[in-house]
Scaffold this motif. Structure first.
Motif, PDB file in Angstrom:
ATOM      1  N   VAL A 543       0.861  -1.175   0.000  1.00  0.00           N
ATOM      2  CA  VAL A 543       0.000   0.000   0.000  1.00  0.00           C
ATOM      3  C   VAL A 543       0.900   1.229   0.000  1.00  0.00           C
ATOM      4  O   VAL A 543       1.537   1.538   1.012  1.00  0.00           O
ATOM      5  N   ALA A 544       0.988   1.921  -1.138  1.00  0.00           N
ATOM      6  CA  ALA A 544       1.806   3.128  -1.258  1.00  0.00           C
ATOM      7  C   ALA A 544       0.877   4.274  -1.626  1.00  0.00           C
ATOM      8  O   ALA A 544       0.313   4.296  -2.722  1.00  0.00           O
ATOM      9  N   GLU A 545       0.708   5.229  -0.701  1.00  0.00           N
ATOM     10  CA  GLU A 545      -0.319   6.256  -0.861  1.00  0.00           C
ATOM     11  C   GLU A 545       0.247   7.660  -0.675  1.00  0.00           C
ATOM     12  O   GLU A 545       1.218   7.869   0.056  1.00  0.00           O
ATOM     13  N   ASP A 546      -0.409   8.605  -1.328  1.00  0.00           N
ATOM     14  CA  ASP A 546      -0.155  10.027  -1.115  1.00  0.00           C
ATOM     15  C   ASP A 546      -0.931  10.452   0.131  1.00  0.00           C
ATOM     16  O   ASP A 546      -2.151  10.332   0.177  1.00  0.00           O
ATOM     17  N   ARG A 547      -0.227  10.924   1.141  1.00  0.00           N
ATOM     18  CA  ARG A 547      -0.886  11.341   2.383  1.00  0.00           C
ATOM     19  C   ARG A 547      -0.798  12.852   2.584  1.00  0.00           C
ATOM     20  O   ARG A 547      -0.884  13.352   3.697  1.00  0.00           O
ATOM     21  N   SER A 548      -0.631  13.583   1.475  1.00  0.00           N
ATOM     22  CA  SER A 548      -0.567  15.035   1.541  1.00  0.00           C
ATOM     23  C   SER A 548      -1.974  15.620   1.566  1.00  0.00           C
ATOM     24  O   SER A 548      -2.865  15.122   0.871  1.00  0.00           O
ATOM     25  N   PRO A 549      -2.192  16.687   2.321  1.00  0.00           N
ATOM     26  CA  PRO A 549      -3.504  17.347   2.292  1.00  0.00           C
ATOM     27  C   PRO A 549      -3.821  17.831   0.881  1.00  0.00           C
ATOM     28  O   PRO A 549      -2.941  18.283   0.150  1.00  0.00           O
ATOM     29  N   GLY A 550      -5.074  17.688   0.485  1.00  0.00           N
ATOM     30  CA  GLY A 550      -5.467  18.137  -0.835  1.00  0.00           C
ATOM     31  C   GLY A 550      -6.257  17.094  -1.590  1.00  0.00           C
ATOM     32  O   GLY A 550      -6.687  16.077  -1.028  1.00  0.00           O
ATOM     33  N   ALA A 551      -6.414  17.319  -2.889  1.00  0.00           N
ATOM     34  CA  ALA A 551      -7.283  16.476  -3.709  1.00  0.00           C
ATOM     35  C   ALA A 551      -6.782  15.049  -3.841  1.00  0.00           C
ATOM     36  O   ALA A 551      -7.571  14.127  -4.051  1.00  0.00           O
ATOM     37  N   ASN A 552      -5.471  14.831  -3.718  1.00  0.00           N
ATOM     38  CA  ASN A 552      -4.924  13.491  -3.928  1.00  0.00           C
ATOM     39  C   ASN A 552      -4.708  12.721  -2.640  1.00  0.00           C
ATOM     40  O   ASN A 552      -4.105  11.638  -2.661  1.00  0.00           O
ATOM     41  N   PHE A 553      -5.189  13.235  -1.520  1.00  0.00           N
ATOM     42  CA  PHE A 553      -4.996  12.549  -0.245  1.00  0.00           C
ATOM     43  C   PHE A 553      -5.611  11.145  -0.295  1.00  0.00           C
ATOM     44  O   PHE A 553      -6.779  10.971  -0.657  1.00  0.00           O
ATOM     45  N   GLY A 554      -4.828  10.140   0.055  1.00  0.00           N
ATOM     46  CA  GLY A 554      -5.301   8.770   0.060  1.00  0.00           C
ATOM     47  C   GLY A 554      -5.195   8.061  -1.277  1.00  0.00           C
ATOM     48  O   GLY A 554      -5.450   6.857  -1.362  1.00  0.00           O
ATOM     49  N   ASN A 555      -4.808   8.775  -2.341  1.00  0.00           N
ATOM     50  CA  ASN A 555      -4.668   8.139  -3.653  1.00  0.00           C
ATOM     51  C   ASN A 555      -3.436   7.248  -3.700  1.00  0.00           C
ATOM     52  O   ASN A 555      -2.453   7.450  -2.989  1.00  0.00           O
ATOM     53  N   TRP A 556      -3.507   6.232  -4.579  1.00  0.00           N
ATOM     54  CA  TRP A 556      -2.357   5.365  -4.806  1.00  0.00           C
ATOM     55  C   TRP A 556      -1.256   6.176  -5.488  1.00  0.00           C
ATOM     56  O   TRP A 556      -1.525   6.988  -6.392  1.00  0.00           O
ATOM     57  N   LEU A 557      -0.008   5.962  -5.083  1.00  0.00           N
ATOM     58  CA  LEU A 557       1.091   6.554  -5.820  1.00  0.00           C
ATOM     59  C   LEU A 557       1.150   5.924  -7.204  1.00  0.00           C
ATOM     60  O   LEU A 557       0.869   4.737  -7.375  1.00  0.00           O
ATOM     61  N   PRO A 558       1.507   6.710  -8.231  1.00  0.00           N
ATOM     62  CA  PRO A 558       1.411   6.221  -9.615  1.00  0.00           C
ATOM     63  C   PRO A 558       2.270   4.984  -9.881  1.00  0.00           C
ATOM     64  O   PRO A 558       3.372   4.842  -9.375  1.00  0.00           O
ATOM     65  N   ARG A 559       1.686   4.093 -10.703  1.00  0.00           N
ATOM     66  CA  ARG A 559       2.365   2.927 -11.272  1.00  0.00           C
ATOM     67  C   ARG A 559       2.894   1.963 -10.212  1.00  0.00           C
ATOM     68  O   ARG A 559       3.927   1.327 -10.381  1.00  0.00           O
ATOM     69  N   ARG A 560       2.156   1.841  -9.127  1.00  0.00           N
ATOM     70  CA  ARG A 560       2.530   0.913  -8.062  1.00  0.00           C
ATOM     71  C   ARG A 560       1.363  -0.027  -7.795  1.00  0.00           C
ATOM     72  O   ARG A 560       0.419   0.343  -7.100  1.00  0.00           O
ATOM     73  N   PRO A 561       1.397  -1.241  -8.320  1.00  0.00           N
ATOM     74  CA  PRO A 561       0.329  -2.192  -8.024  1.00  0.00           C
ATOM     75  C   PRO A 561       0.309  -2.537  -6.546  1.00  0.00           C
ATOM     76  O   PRO A 561       1.366  -2.649  -5.906  1.00  0.00           O
ATOM     77  N   ARG A 562      -0.885  -2.689  -6.011  1.00  0.00           N
ATOM     78  CA  ARG A 562      -1.017  -3.004  -4.589  1.00  0.00           C
ATOM     79  C   ARG A 562      -0.808  -4.490  -4.327  1.00  0.00           C
ATOM     80  O   ARG A 562      -0.409  -4.870  -3.219  1.00  0.00           O
ATOM     81  N   ASN A 563      -1.046  -5.324  -5.331  1.00  0.00           N
ATOM     82  CA  ASN A 563      -0.915  -6.778  -5.168  1.00  0.00           C
ATOM     83  C   ASN A 563      -0.028  -7.346  -6.271  1.00  0.00           C
ATOM     84  O   ASN A 563      -0.225  -7.058  -7.451  1.00  0.00           O
ATOM     85  N   ASN A 592      -1.420   7.953 -12.916  1.00  0.00           N
ATOM     86  CA  ASN A 592      -1.217   9.343 -12.525  1.00  0.00           C
ATOM     87  C   ASN A 592      -1.596   9.557 -11.062  1.00  0.00           C
ATOM     88  O   ASN A 592      -2.242   8.718 -10.434  1.00  0.00           O
ATOM     89  N   ALA A 593      -1.174  10.729 -10.543  1.00  0.00           N
ATOM     90  CA  ALA A 593      -1.383  11.015  -9.132  1.00  0.00           C
ATOM     91  C   ALA A 593      -2.850  11.166  -8.780  1.00  0.00           C
ATOM     92  O   ALA A 593      -3.269  10.886  -7.652  1.00  0.00           O
ATOM     93  N   SER A 594      -3.674  11.604  -9.733  1.00  0.00           N
ATOM     94  CA  SER A 594      -5.101  11.778  -9.464  1.00  0.00           C
ATOM     95  C   SER A 594      -5.864  10.462  -9.512  1.00  0.00           C
ATOM     96  O   SER A 594      -7.051  10.421  -9.172  1.00  0.00           O
ATOM     97  N   ASN A 595      -5.186   9.380  -9.916  1.00  0.00           N
ATOM     98  CA  ASN A 595      -5.807   8.053 -10.062  1.00  0.00           C
ATOM     99  C   ASN A 595      -6.941   8.051 -11.076  1.00  0.00           C
ATOM    100  O   ASN A 595      -7.852   7.218 -11.029  1.00  0.00           O
ATOM    101  N   ALA A 596      -6.881   8.980 -12.035  1.00  0.00           N
ATOM    102  CA  ALA A 596      -7.910   9.038 -13.072  1.00  0.00           C
ATOM    103  C   ALA A 596      -7.670   8.011 -14.168  1.00  0.00           C
ATOM    104  O   ALA A 596      -8.627   7.585 -14.828  1.00  0.00           O
TER     105      ALA A 596
END
Length: 652
Positions: A543-563, A592-596
């Motif tokens: 589990v690699a996540e962006d924990r910065s305040p803002g729109a991307n909080f809790g999003n997966w860091l780009p190109r990192r599969p969780r499993n 991407n950082a927005s997980n779009a």
């Protein structure tokens, strides 16, 4: 049939690390290493057995590399726990390797004792593109922060590559193979021991027509070829019983075609890399006090071209590292060992992106340089039989960011029940890369990245090591992580304009710090042998996540599969035939950082065969991605489909 000696922070297990990895070699490794003394790791800067290392470690020896049949180091590492990659097409295209979800530049790559990184690259890290298996005899992967011994940027881990060293008076080896897409690889090496001199030289040539780096699903049709030539050499001369001098060097030259701006194009890049090392080793106090003084030099030159432009050259960059170091190792007693050292590293880069128009003058090179001086020490103690504790400290003095002190500690406890317990803690500090600071996208206001992480695990050996199972938990937090921020037009963001330009000159984007990212997860492994049948597998939940305040909080860091999961099986027959199969499954990720933009999960199945014509010559063949799975590790970039290769190898 793959000798991967893999020691996770909690587990010694063999893993399939190739296109046809299997567990027979792994099981042999367990049997050989029953006393814990047969598998020695050198990525710890002093030879230690696996049972003395608190961190998670994977070791691939020469037998494993041969049986893997893989051409590139990336493919060798990909089947080991905790590792994922993203690649912008086929062989030769830009490749990022991530350990436990860390940025690719957060891991240190070392070849024959020399840290490899390109100061002209985005984050100052290492691009695995041109690192072929070549004359490599051993690869070690330490996962988790390793900054005390390998430098502050070793936040994700360390990949230690060792080229072959001669063991006989005269010896040689060769590999020749060919396969899909007009792929041909030829390698040879020769070396020997002549009195006080030990020497070896090797070379490799690899060519392929490749695939379209622009994915077929988006209209990519023309193939982007790749070729690479590399040579390596080493020599060690014994000047006295306790004094030796050594030199090592590698050089590679690659040319790769790629597609720009999301369409087929005639772009191509050239990459030249040189790594040199010279060292003096002196042992004192009957060999208890070992000293090494060394100088290392790396030079990476990259150029991109498009023959359809009036001015073909579209990009040029050069990055150099010059490094002096002293390392000492002192055995205070049979149970206490100290490692200490001093390092000075100077790096510089230059780059520019010329306009396509001949009417536009060539821009001046953007330049930057940095210097860092470090001192470190680590103490390893065995207070009681079976328990090893270590602790270390490192001080880095950066000419731009001042001083930083880092700590690490860990322990491993070997129980008579066949149980091994491990735990470790480490810190990291990485100054911004020169490109991130001074390039056309640079930001001189960037702050250093800082990280700390820990891991704990357990492994269990059963039935005289015929079955080994284990699991590791890890956790890492990074602050001030540096990311690239794209600019849209029009923009009111002052950083979206070239600093100091008048009138303001817009730029595509810039680098900035984000407040925080976090990664945690589990690595589980198992290996079993039943006669000629070998089974092994591993699973990583990251589990690699962006924990910065803002729109991307809790999003997966780009190109990192969780499993991520790997499994392999093999069977060795008495008449010299070995058959194996391997499976790799990677879960979904986001581009991407927005997980779009989602990257779908995929499953790859590979087959492998090897037949011994004699003790020294073997035929081999492999089929990769036999179900022709279409997948992407980076959006819009293609990946290799079904591929078949065959060849012959000799070891004399």
């Amino acid at each position: 049939m793959f000798r991967i000696f893999f020691r996770s922070s909690i587990c010694l297990a063999a893993v399939a690390a190739s296109s046809a990895a299997s567990a027979d070699e792994a099981s042999t490794a367990h049997a050989v290493a029953a006393d814990g003394d047969s598998i020695v790791v050198t990525a710890t800067r002093a030879p230690l057995t696996l049972d003395e290392i608190p961190s998670s470690v994977a070791v691939l020896d020469k037998a494993a590399i041969d049986r893997a049949q893989d051409i590139g180091v990336t493919e060798l590492l990909l089947r080991t726990p905790g590792i994922s990659i993203s690649r912008n097409g086929g062989y030769g295209t830009s490749t990022s390797l991530r350990i436990r979800g860390a940025e690719s530049e957060h891991s240190v790559v070392v070849i024959d004792g020399v840290k490899l990184n390109d100061p002209s690259s985005t984050g100052g890290g290492f691009n695995f593109t041109n690192l072929l298996a070549g004359d490599i005899s051993r690869i070690e992967v330490l996962r988790g922060p390793q900054s005390i011994l390998w430098g502050s940027q070793a936040i994700g881990g360390v990949v230690n590559v060792v080229t072959a060293s001669p063991e006989k008076a005269l010896e040689g080896s060769f590999d020749l193979e060919a396969g899909s897409r007009q792929t041909v690889s030829a390698r040879a090496a020769v070396g020997g021991r002549t009195g006080p001199l030990h020497w070896r030289i090797g070379g490799q040539r690899f060519t392929t027509d490749g695939i379209s780096s622009h994915a077929k699903a988006f209209g990519g049709t023309e193939r982007d070829g790749y070729r690479n030539s590399n040579v390596s050499g080493r020599a060690e001369l014994a000047l006295a019983d306790n004094v030796s001098a050594e030199v090592r060097g590698t050089y590679s030259s690659g040319r790769v075609e790629f597609d720009g701006f999301n369409t087929d194009s005639n772009d191509y890049g050239q990459n030249k890399e040189f790594v040199g090392y010279a060292g003096l080793n002196v042992d004192l106090v009957g060999g208890r006090f070992r000293n090494r003084i060394a100088y290392a030099y790396t030079d990476t030159n990259r150029d991109n071209f498009n023959p359809d432009r009036a001015r073909p050259r579209s990009f040029e960059a050069d990055g150099k590292n010059k490094r002096w170091e002293y390392q000492g190792s002192f055995d205070v007693s049979d149970r206490i060992t100290a490692i200490f050292g001093v390092e000075n590293e100077r790096s510089d880069f230059r780059s520019r992106s010329p306009s396509a128009s001949l009417a536009t003058p060539l821009p001046a090179f953007v330049r930057g340089k940095a210097e860092i001086t470090s001192v470190y020490g680590q103490l390893s103690v065995e207070p009681i039989s079976g328990l090893t504790l270590n602790g270390g400290v490192r001080y880095d003095d950066h000419d731009r960011y001042g001083g930083q002190t880092l700590f690490a500690a860990g322990g491993v406890w070997r129980l008579p029940t066949g149980t091994v317990l491990r735990a470790s803690y480490g810190e990291g500090f990485k100054a911004p890369g020169l490109y991130q600071l001074f390039s056309e996208y640079g930001n001189i206001g960037l702050d250093p990245e800082e990280a700390h992480g820990w891991e704990a695990g357990i492994e269990q050996h059963l039935f005289d090591r015929k079955l080994v199972v284990g699991a590791t938990w890890f956790d890492r937090t990074t602050t001030n992580q540096i990311i690239y921020n794209g600019c849209s037009a029009p923009s009111t963001d002052p950083m979206c304009f070239v600093p100091g330009s008048n009138p303001p000159n817009p730029r595509f984007g810039y680098y900035l710090n984000v407040a925080r990212s976090e990664a945690h997860g589990v690595e589980a492994v198992a290996a079993m042998t039943l006669g000629g049948l070998r089974l092994d597998g591993n699973y990583s939940w990251i589990v690699a996540e962006d924990r910065s305040p803002g729109a991307n909080f809790g999003n997966w860091l780009p190109r990192r599969p969780r499993n991520i999961a790997n499994a392999s099986a093999s069977y060795g027959f008495d008449f010299g035939l070995e058959l194996g199969a391997a499976l790799r499954w990677s879960g979904k990720s986001y581009d991407n950082a927005s997980n779009a933009q989602r990257l779908d999960d995929y499953t790859l199945v590979d087959l492998r065969a090897e037949f011994a014509l004699s003790d020294t010559v073997k035929l081999f063949a492999r089929a990769e991605n036999i179900f022709d799975e279409h997948y992407m590790t980076a959006f819009r970039y293609g990946s290799l489909g079904r591929s078949i290769y065959a060849g012959i190898r000799g070891r004399f």
